[in-house]
Each structure stands twice: as C-alpha cells, then as structure tokens.
Design an enzyme around this catalytic site. Structure first.
Site, PDB file in Angstrom:
ATOM      1  CG  HIS A  89      -7.654  42.354 -22.424  1.00  0.00           C
ATOM      2  ND1 HIS A  89      -8.368  42.833 -23.478  1.00  0.00           N
ATOM      3  CD2 HIS A  89      -8.982  41.524 -22.578  1.00  0.00           C
ATOM      4  CE1 HIS A  89      -9.020  43.132 -23.873  1.00  0.00           C
ATOM      5  NE2 HIS A  89      -9.648  42.299 -22.851  1.00  0.00           N
ATOM      6  CE  LYS A 136     -14.949  49.505 -21.638  1.00  0.00           C
ATOM      7  NZ  LYS A 136     -15.659  48.718 -22.267  1.00  0.00           N
TER       8      LYS A 136
END
Ligand code: PAF
Length: 278
Positions: A34, A146
């Site tokens: 993130h 991802k």
C-alpha cells in the site's frame, strides 16, 4: 496530513484542490505494498489521497469482514511518513446510508476466478470504488497488480462508464522469500507463513517451463498443482492460466497469459498472480 471522516467534509477539502490528485483506495492495515502505491500517488500528482474503508459489501456472508485486521492509528502514522495529503476514513453508515439501492455490476470478467469463488465480491468492489471515485474525483487512481482481476474489473468499469481518470497499476510487492504482501498474511502462524511461499514457487515453476518453450497451459497448470499439493498445509481453491484481458482459460498460450491462483494455507485464503510474456 488532513484526516476526514465525513464525505461532506472531504468534498469541501476537494473543492480547494486545483492540481492533479493521486488516489489510493485501501481497506487499511497498510503494508509496504500500500505504501508503495501511496508513494507513487504522491510522486506523480500535486496532491495524494488515501482512503481507508473496510468495505462490507465485498465480503461474502461466510467471509472475514468482522475479523479483517484493522489498525487505523498505525495506518495514519505510516501515511504521515509518506507525506500523504488527505486521508478519507468514512464510517460504514457514511458510505452506505440506509436505503441505498444502486450497485455497479461489471459483467463478463467478473464471472470467473475470484468472481466465481466469491459471488458478489466484485459488485461490492466496483460499487465502492465508483463511489470513492465520485467523492475523491482523482486524476489517477492506483491499484496493486496483486489483485489482478480487480484491476481488470476496475479498468472495464472506468472505460464502460466513461470515468474521467487514469487507472495506474503498480507491481506486486513481495517479502524477501517471494510471498506477496497482503493484509491477510497476518492470519498465518509461523508454520503456515513458511508454507505460503509455495504460491510463489509454483509461479516460478510455471515461468521456468514457459521460458523453456512450454506453451501447453494444461501441462503447466498440472505441474503447478502437483507442486502445491506437496505442501500439506496448502489446499488449492483454483489455479488458472488465462487470457490477461478476457480472463478466459487458455489451453495453449499464444501471446501472454495471466497465471493466477487462490490457495488456502491453513484457514487463510491467499491469492497471487504472474503474467507470462508481455
Ligand atoms: O483492494 C482493496 O483493498 C479493495 O478491494 C478496494 C479497492 C480498496 C475496494 O474496497
């Protein structure tokens, strides 16, 4: 860094921004993956915005919404270090007030893989992301590779609904042993954590076969499945070799292929993917 929890307050802050806005939607419990997105958003735009919202509508009734890991204080400290400008942390009632009845349903690409395994998941994702895009009005929105199918779904939604922003896809961040970073890795006990590297190993095996010229998708898939089955703590949900755009399963790899998988390690469901050829 300004942290706001109401949509009205966010919109007020947004009105005062003149330049480009880079946006990273998250469900919190931030990890390096993130932060990499937040860094990118900061570097490529005048203002960076991160949202933290564990979105109930993308979890199935038997999934981990209630126990999904949360640590807002730590998240905010991490974002502060990244010099994120604005954080939106709305409560569930703020995003889904009573009586809400509009949903975004992306057809086709949501039918397979995660969509098949988690009915309703992508309707929840597309709806919350569309709402967040309307609130944040980003110039660019950043997503991790991802969640490969999520990227395909968001790109389709942005195209189909003529949304005015650029979708930026950022490579998967991995631990030193290859495990993809995920908030759900926290569920793994030490033994499971070691076993979890089998996802990465199986993709490397596939890549090795592909590099040697193997193009029979079923053969590659079978080798991957055999390797994963050797790990007693791992249980396959699916292993797929598909067209990267349509997500249709391939029998022969002609151009590029998206290898993706969902594997339970203990009780934790992990997903990962790799693209062969480009
Ligand atoms: O990738 C995620 O964390 C979520 O699916 C997203 C995009 C923040 C929507 O809730």
């Amino acid at each position: 860094m300004k942290v706001v929890s109401t949509i009205a307050e966010f919109k007020e802050a947004r009105r005062r921004i003149a330049g480009s806005v880079g946006f990273v939607p998250t469900m919190g419990y931030l990890h390096e993956g993130h932060l990499f997105l937040a860094r990118q958003a900061k570097a490529e735009n005048d203002v960076s915005v991160v949202s933290i919202f564990v979105n109930p509508t993308q979890f199935g009734p038997k999934e981990d919404f209630a126990r999904y890991p949360r640590d807002p204080e730590r998240d905010l400290a991490l974002l502060e270090k990244e010099r994120t400008d604005l954080v939106l942390m709305p409560p569930v009632e703020g995003m889904y007030p009573p009586g809400i009845s509009t949903w975004v349903d992306v057809e086709g690409v949501t039918k397979r893989l995660e969509g098949a395994a988690r009915p309703g998941h992508f309707r929840g994702v597309a709806t919350v992301v569309a709402k967040l895009f309307n609130i944040v009005e980003p110039t660019r929105a950043y997503f991790g590779q991802k969640d490969a199918q999520q990227v395909v779904v968001i790109q389709k939604m942005v195209t189909d609904l003529n949304m005015n922003l650029e979708v930026m896809v950022v490579p998967t961040q991995r631990e030193p042993d290859g495990l993809a970073m995920s908030s759900r890795n926290v569920y793994l006990n030490p033994e499971e954590r070691q076993a979890a590297v089998v996802l990465w190993k199986s993709m490397n095996l596939a890549q090795g076969l592909w590099q040697k010229g193997e193009r029979d998708a079923e053969k590659i898939r079978n080798e991957m499945v055999a390797l994963i089955k050797k790990e007693p703590l791992a249980h396959i949900d699916y292993v797929s070799i598909a067209d990267p755009l349509t997500l249709d399963e391939l029998s022969q790899i002609k151009g590029s292929a998206l290898i993706s998988m969902a594997v339970y390690v203990g009780k934790t469901r992990l997903i990962d993917n790799m693209t062969l050829g480009n």
